[in-house]
Structure formats: C-alpha cells, structure tokens
Design an enzyme around this catalytic site. Structure first.
Site, mmCIF file in Angstrom:
data_model
loop_
_atom_site.group_PDB
_atom_site.id
_atom_site.type_symbol
_atom_site.label_atom_id
_atom_site.label_comp_id
_atom_site.label_asym_id
_atom_site.label_seq_id
_atom_site.Cartn_x
_atom_site.Cartn_y
_atom_site.Cartn_z
ATOM 1 N N TRP A 1 1.816 1.844 -3.437
ATOM 2 C CA TRP A 1 0.782 2.504 -4.259
ATOM 3 C C TRP A 1 0.929 4.019 -4.146
ATOM 4 C CZ3 TRP A 1 -2.491 1.210 -7.983
ATOM 5 C CH2 TRP A 1 -2.897 -0.126 -8.114
ATOM 6 N N TRP B 1 -15.951 11.358 -13.317
ATOM 7 C CA TRP B 1 -15.138 11.079 -12.126
ATOM 8 C C TRP B 1 -14.560 12.356 -11.518
ATOM 9 C CZ3 TRP B 1 -10.059 12.620 -12.781
ATOM 10 C CH2 TRP B 1 -9.602 12.753 -14.095
ATOM 11 N N TRP C 1 -20.045 11.297 -20.291
ATOM 12 C CA TRP C 1 -20.324 11.358 -18.853
ATOM 13 C C TRP C 1 -21.591 12.152 -18.592
ATOM 14 C CZ3 TRP C 1 -17.688 7.994 -16.210
ATOM 15 C CH2 TRP C 1 -16.366 7.705 -16.502
ATOM 16 N N GLU D 1 0.847 -1.211 0.000
ATOM 17 C CA GLU D 1 0.000 0.000 0.000
ATOM 18 C C GLU D 1 0.876 1.253 0.000
ATOM 19 O OE1 GLU D 1 -3.012 -0.292 -0.654
ATOM 20 O OE2 GLU D 1 -3.347 -2.384 -0.150
ATOM 21 N N ASN E 1 -10.681 2.755 2.722
ATOM 22 C CA ASN E 1 -10.258 2.525 1.328
ATOM 23 C C ASN E 1 -11.260 1.703 0.520
ATOM 24 O OD1 ASN E 1 -8.302 2.551 -0.900
ATOM 25 N ND2 ASN E 1 -8.185 0.354 -0.470
ATOM 26 N N TRP F 1 -9.401 7.714 -8.117
ATOM 27 C CA TRP F 1 -10.617 7.987 -8.900
ATOM 28 C C TRP F 1 -10.496 7.450 -10.313
ATOM 29 C CZ3 TRP F 1 -15.510 9.062 -8.025
ATOM 30 C CH2 TRP F 1 -15.854 9.435 -6.731
HETATM 31 P P1 FAD Z 1 -3.423 1.901 5.155
HETATM 32 O O1 FAD Z 1 -4.270 0.821 4.600
HETATM 33 O O2 FAD Z 1 -2.897 1.713 6.513
HETATM 34 O O3 FAD Z 1 -2.225 2.132 4.120
HETATM 35 C C1 FAD Z 1 -0.999 2.751 4.514
HETATM 36 C C2 FAD Z 1 -0.716 3.941 3.647
HETATM 37 O O4 FAD Z 1 -0.520 3.528 2.308
HETATM 38 C C3 FAD Z 1 -1.825 4.958 3.605
HETATM 39 O O5 FAD Z 1 -1.772 5.835 4.716
HETATM 40 C C4 FAD Z 1 -1.577 5.657 2.280
HETATM 41 O O6 FAD Z 1 -0.590 6.648 2.399
HETATM 42 C C5 FAD Z 1 -1.025 4.522 1.419
HETATM 43 N N1 FAD Z 1 -2.101 3.927 0.616
HETATM 44 C C6 FAD Z 1 -2.933 2.932 0.963
HETATM 45 N N2 FAD Z 1 -3.746 2.607 -0.065
HETATM 46 C C7 FAD Z 1 -3.430 3.446 -1.076
HETATM 47 C C8 FAD Z 1 -3.909 3.620 -2.401
HETATM 48 N N3 FAD Z 1 -4.879 2.859 -2.918
HETATM 49 N N4 FAD Z 1 -3.358 4.598 -3.151
HETATM 50 C C9 FAD Z 1 -2.371 5.384 -2.680
HETATM 51 N N5 FAD Z 1 -1.859 5.250 -1.434
HETATM 52 C C10 FAD Z 1 -2.386 4.296 -0.642
HETATM 53 N N6 FAD Z 1 -5.168 8.207 -0.160
HETATM 54 C C11 FAD Z 1 -4.694 9.375 0.286
HETATM 55 O O7 FAD Z 1 -3.724 9.388 1.063
HETATM 56 N N7 FAD Z 1 -5.254 10.553 -0.110
HETATM 57 C C12 FAD Z 1 -6.329 10.602 -0.946
HETATM 58 O O8 FAD Z 1 -6.797 11.684 -1.279
HETATM 59 C C13 FAD Z 1 -6.871 9.381 -1.405
HETATM 60 N N8 FAD Z 1 -7.964 9.361 -2.205
HETATM 61 C C14 FAD Z 1 -8.453 8.152 -2.672
HETATM 62 C C15 FAD Z 1 -9.558 8.143 -3.542
HETATM 63 C C16 FAD Z 1 -10.064 6.942 -4.038
HETATM 64 C C17 FAD Z 1 -11.241 6.957 -4.983
HETATM 65 C C18 FAD Z 1 -9.455 5.734 -3.646
HETATM 66 C C19 FAD Z 1 -9.978 4.436 -4.167
HETATM 67 C C20 FAD Z 1 -8.367 5.724 -2.791
HETATM 68 C C21 FAD Z 1 -7.852 6.929 -2.285
HETATM 69 N N9 FAD Z 1 -6.754 6.964 -1.398
HETATM 70 C C22 FAD Z 1 -6.244 8.170 -0.976
HETATM 71 C C23 FAD Z 1 -6.057 5.733 -1.004
HETATM 72 C C24 FAD Z 1 -6.541 5.067 0.294
HETATM 73 O O9 FAD Z 1 -7.926 4.952 0.303
HETATM 74 C C25 FAD Z 1 -6.092 5.792 1.569
HETATM 75 O O10 FAD Z 1 -4.712 6.065 1.489
HETATM 76 C C26 FAD Z 1 -6.326 4.927 2.801
HETATM 77 O O11 FAD Z 1 -7.692 4.643 2.932
HETATM 78 C C27 FAD Z 1 -5.826 5.640 4.033
HETATM 79 O O12 FAD Z 1 -6.059 4.884 5.184
HETATM 80 P P2 FAD Z 1 -4.851 4.305 6.040
HETATM 81 O O13 FAD Z 1 -3.851 5.342 6.287
HETATM 82 O O14 FAD Z 1 -5.446 3.643 7.230
HETATM 83 O O15 FAD Z 1 -4.260 3.255 5.013
#
Ligand code: FAD
Length: 537
Positions: A342, A425, A372, A339, A407, A448
């Site tokens: 990502w 989107w 759209w 993650e 997420n 997105w």
């Molecule tokens: P954890 O599951 O603990 O993951 C650890 C870290 O990994 C996160 O803090 C984050 O920095 C990174 N991470 C995890 N999943 C993703 C992912 N899919 N993409 C990029 N980085 C990721 N994340 C944001 O930080 N900012 C946003 O604006 C954002 N917008 C999103 C919009 C959509 C439509 C989707 C599908 C995902 C988005 N994410 C975003 C990714 C993800 O949802 C969040 O990072 C995550 O939910 C944060 O929770 P956590 O810190 O507990 O994550």
C-alpha cells in the site's frame, strides 16, 4: 535501478582553496533516507568514489519553512533532529564520511548553498535519492540546471519504494487505478532474488578533507547536536505562534514520541527484528485491535528513511520461508507485506498524478459535486476529541497525546469527519499531517481520499463505517476507549458501543447524565443518509 542525471564532463574549477584538488570530491545529499544500510544513492556514490579514488562528504539541509509549508509535525521534526547526530556519527565511524548540516530556510537557499559548497570544495558529483512531492521535484530540476552550468553532475536514484514508481503498470502501460490488481502484479514482479540490499563501502583516506563551509553550516558532533536542538525549539515556537499546536500539549507529545521512537537506524532495525520475531505471527487479526499495539510501529522510521522498505520486505519474506519453505504462504506475513505494498502504491499514484500534491481530489468530479461543510465548531470538536462518539474521541486523544494513531482508527476518524460531518477531507488531511510522527504526503493523502471516497480504490461511498459498531468489533472490552477517556470507565461496554444507549444514559435523567462528556454530536443513521444523498448528487 533507474536514475535521472544531469551528466556533464568534469571541468577544472577556478577556486583552488581545496586541499586535495587532484582527487575528485563527491557529495551525498541526505533527504528522507537517514541511514547507511541499503541506501541506494549512498551505495552508488561510495562505489563510484572507490573506482575513481575520490573523496566523499555528505550534507543534510534543515528546512523549517519548507516543513511548515508541508504541515510537518513537531514530533517528526524532532525525530529528524534526534536522528541526524546519530547519522553523523555512524557515517564517520563506519564510512569515514563527514556530514555537513546546513540550516536553509527555503529551497532556493538549498540550491544556492549546494552550488557554493560544490564550487568551494571542487565537488563534481552529487547523488541523492528521489523525492516525489511537487516542490521537491521542482527544486531538483532547478538544481540540475544550476549545477550543469558548472558541469557538476546531479544523479538521483529511486530508493523510497520496494519497487520504483512507474515499474508496476497495466498491460497498456498505465498506472493501476485500484490497489488489488496493482498488488497482484507487484507481488508477481517481486522476484526475491532480484531484491538485494546494497551497503556502501567505506571511503579510505577520507579523513583529511579540509571542508570549506558557509557560516550557517556545521560539521562537528557538538555543533550538529546544538543546531538540531535549536531548530526543534525554533520550530516549536513558530508553530505556537501560528497556533498550530493549540489542541495539544506539545511537551507531552514530544515526550511520548521520544519514548516510543528511539532515533536512528539501529533502533529501527531492532524494532523490525522484534516485530518479525513476535507480533507478525498474529498480524492478520492483531492489526485491527488498537489496544494491542500489535502492528510494527515502523511507519515513523520508514517516513524519514531510517529503515529500508526493502529490508522490511526481505525480513518478512525470510520469516515466511523459515516457516513454510520455498512455497511458503502465511496469511499473517502476506497481510503485512500487502501493507508495505500500500505504501508503494500511494507513491506510485502520486508520481502518476502529481497534481495530487495540490490537494486535488483523485476523482476530480467529487470536487464539483460534493458540497463539503466547513463548520469550524464541528471541526474543533473532532480535533479535540469532543464529538461524543467514544471511539472517535479516544482515537483523537491518542493522536494529540502521542503523535501516532492506529490504522483502523485513522479510517474510523477520517470517515466520521468526511461522512458523518461531511467536512472537507483536506481539513482532516492537514490536521493529521500536523500531528503525526509518521506524516507522509502520499500515504496520508491516499488514506484520506480512500476514506472520503474521492480517491483510488474507494470503498463505495454508501459503505460508511458506523463508529459504534467499529468500537464493538475492534475494541469489544472498551480497553482502548477507557485508556484514553478514563471519565467513561464506569459506563458498561455495551452502552459505549450503542449510540442509542449512550445517548439515553448521558441525557437528562440518564444514569451518567452528570458526566462531563458530550452527547454524540450527530445521529449516525441520519448523518449517513445525508452523506449518501450528497454523494449521489
Ligand atoms: P503496519 O501495520 O505494521 O504496516 C507496515 C507498514 O506498511 C507501515 O509502517 C506503513 O509504512 C505501511 N502501511 C500500512 N498501512 C498502510 C496504508 N493504509 N497506506 C500506506 N502505507 C501503509 N501512513 C503513513 O506512513 N503516514 C501517514 O501520514 C499516514 N496517514 C494515513 C491517513 C489515513 C486517513 C489512513 C487511513 C492511513 C494513513 N496511513 C499513513 C497508513 C497507516 O495508517 C499507517 O502506515 C500505519 O498505521 C502505521 O503503523 P505501523 O507502522 O505499525 O503499520
């Protein structure tokens, strides 16, 4: 470490107001890196200062106009404002560095202020960490040119990622278009011995700088606290006037965010420690269950830089070694590290394709092909959690109330908007930015576009999440749904997870017809067929 610098020989400045004109004076410019630990630019600057026997000051710009242009949420602005006084105190206590906070409506104002600040205080070198969004890059380039006129160095460092943009490329030296091979190479490259955390040395004899400030700059704790507080209040008012807060109770959202995210790097590091000690061990399964809150909750801190992504990686890696020795392999920990990858991936993609900042589709043909929809009523129903689809509505209510969304639910709600409602989107992307405490252009845009099948590594467009089956799989006991939609508490879970049963029981003559809850606004099966037809065109 790589750097971009506008190098120039030092030149004597005309202004001799500074008290210590003989020793050089350097400036750390904090941006999205509000921490002392493992801060690449701060470490480099303090090391340079130690070698050159220089003095060091630091600056941060509050830029509300720019924030509004980026749709930055009130809770994120508040998070920054809560963090700055802590940063100022820690900088002073641990490194003897004074933080100047300056309110600068526009980026042009930042450039002018920095130039004047340097001239007034004989500053000959500024260091900062890179920002990768288009406007920020333009600003930095303009500033580099401006400062070069006075022979002032402006050095930038890569710090936001675990591995810097453009360092993970295909054999043809191009950016990967999809995540999986990127990740393989990223993991391979990530030789742990190479990743080292750098902490800045304290600056000795740094107390007696007589800083020459402009009228709108402050540098005492009291002034910083007061300026930050006023900035949040003004920002809230600006958003209210622009009707950007119309769907939320902003006081409630602020309260939730303040409780959930205590400010500062110490709080962020404690959160990381807690996660590594507890929830990471069940992450692979727990991460998909919204009611468990089993993810790290670190995104808000990573977004404003109160925690280093390299520290996150190293702590996870250490936990893996502890469990499994040198050849350690653990599915839960690997999943979490992926993650973090990502996050790196979307930043690398943005650097490779800067036009994304103008909200162009990554797969640009989709902009021409897909018709759209821009139906405002449908969009409002989605924003306010009134679609009649329990998981979607519960997720939107959680976002509007707390400034955070899980997420899995981000994917479900984004797919519902873009596939079931076929709404552009970009509307959803913007709404998320306006609400999320962790709103971050690269990750949000990436998420997105992934969900809308217009981006990198898109799920094939015909794989469209069914929000009812998603509820059944990820919230089987409807704990999350019923927490956010208490009006549904008496409806059996099996009904909540079946569109047909829910429609029947909410319709006239149905068991729950009297409930104040809408019928599902679209039939998922039909909506899915329409979306597929649209994407096939
Ligand atoms: P954890 O599951 O603990 O993951 C650890 C870290 O990994 C996160 O803090 C984050 O920095 C990174 N991470 C995890 N999943 C993703 C992912 N899919 N993409 C990029 N980085 C990721 N994340 C944001 O930080 N900012 C946003 O604006 C954002 N917008 C999103 C919009 C959509 C439509 C989707 C599908 C995902 C988005 N994410 C975003 C990714 C993800 O949802 C969040 O990072 C995550 O939910 C944060 O929770 P956590 O810190 O507990 O994550």
């Amino acid at each position: 470490m790589s750097q971009t610098a506008s190098k120039a020989a030092s030149k004597t400045h005309n202004n001799d107001k500074n008290t210590n004109a003989t020793s050089p004076h350097y400036l750390m410019w904090f941006r999205r890196d509000l921490r002392l630990h493992d801060n690449t630019a701060l470490t480099a600057l303090c090391e340079k200062a130690a070698t050159d026997n220089a003095q060091v000051s630091a600056v941060f710009f509050l830029t509300p106009k720019q924030w509004q242009a980026h749709d930055m949420s009130l809770v994120q602005v508040d998070h920054i404002a809560r963090t700055l006084p802590i940063l100022a105190k820690t900088l002073q206590d641990q490194l003897n560095i004074t933080l100047i906070v300056h309110s600068a409506p526009s980026f042009a104002d930042c450039i002018d202020t920095l130039t004047t600040l340097c001239q007034k205080n004989h500053i000959s070198c500024i260091m900062a960490n890179h920002e990768y969004e288009g406007n920020e890059i333009d600003r930095d380039e303009q500033l580099t040119k401006q400062l070069a006129k006075d022979d002032i160095e402006f050095v930038r460092w890569h710090d936001q990622c675990i591995l810097p943009p453009q360092s993970i490329t295909t054999n043809d030296d191009t950016m990967y278009q999809v995540f999986t091979p990127f990740y393989k190479k990223w993991r391979h490259t990530l030789d742990v011995d190479e990743i080292q955390l750098h902490d800045a040395p304290a600056i000795k004899d740094n107390h007696d700088i007589d800083l020459q400030l402009s009228k709108t700059s402050v540098n005492t704790m009291k002034e910083i606290e007061s300026l930050c507080k006023n900035t949040v209040e003004d920002y809230q008012k600006t958003l209210q006037d622009a009707e950007a807060l119309q769907h939320i109770d902003s006081e409630e959202q602020l309260k939730h965010a303040r409780d959930a995210y205590p400010a500062g790097e110490k709080a962020a590091c404690q959160q990381l420690e807690r996660f590594i000690a507890e929830d990471i061990n069940d992450y692979d399964v727990g991460r998909d269950v919204p009611s468990l809150n089993a993810t790290s909750q670190l995104s808000a801190y990573l977004t404003i830089g109160t925690i280093s992504p390299r520290l996150c990686y190293l702590q996870a890696h250490k936990a893996q070694e502890k469990l499994h020795g040198n050849d350690g392999d653990n599915e839960d920990i690997n999943r979490w590290i992926s993650e973090l990858a990502w996050r790196d991936f979307y930043r690398h993609v943005l650097v490779d394709k800067p036009e994304l900042i103008r909200h162009q589709a990554y797969k640009d043909d989709t902009d021409k092909r897909i018709n759209w929809s821009y139906g405002d009523d449908d969009f409002q129903a989605w924003c306010t959690g009134k679609t009649g689809v329990p998981l979607v509505d519960a997720a939107m209510k959680s976002l509007n109330t707390t400034g955070f969304m899980h997420n899995r639910l981000r994917m479900v709600t984004a797919m519902f908007l873009t596939k079931d409602l076929l709404i552009d989107w970009r509307w959803g992307e913007r709404y998320f930015m306006q609400q999320l405490i962790d709103g971050d252009f690269a990750s949000n845009n990436g998420g997105w576009q992934w969900s809308a099948s217009t981006g990198t590594d898109s799920a094939p467009y015909f794989r469209i999440m069914n929000p009812f089956s998603q509820g059944k799989t990820h919230d089987p006991d409807a704990i999350f749904i019923k927490t956010w939609l208490p009006e549904l508490k008496d409806i059996p879970n099996s009904t909540l997870h079946s569109e047909e049963k829910l429609r029947n029981s909410l319709s006239k003559g149905g068991k729950f017809a009297s409930l104040d809850y809408p019928l599902p606004m679209v039939e998922h099966k039909k909506a899915r067929e329409l979306a597929i037809a649209e994407f096939k065109k």
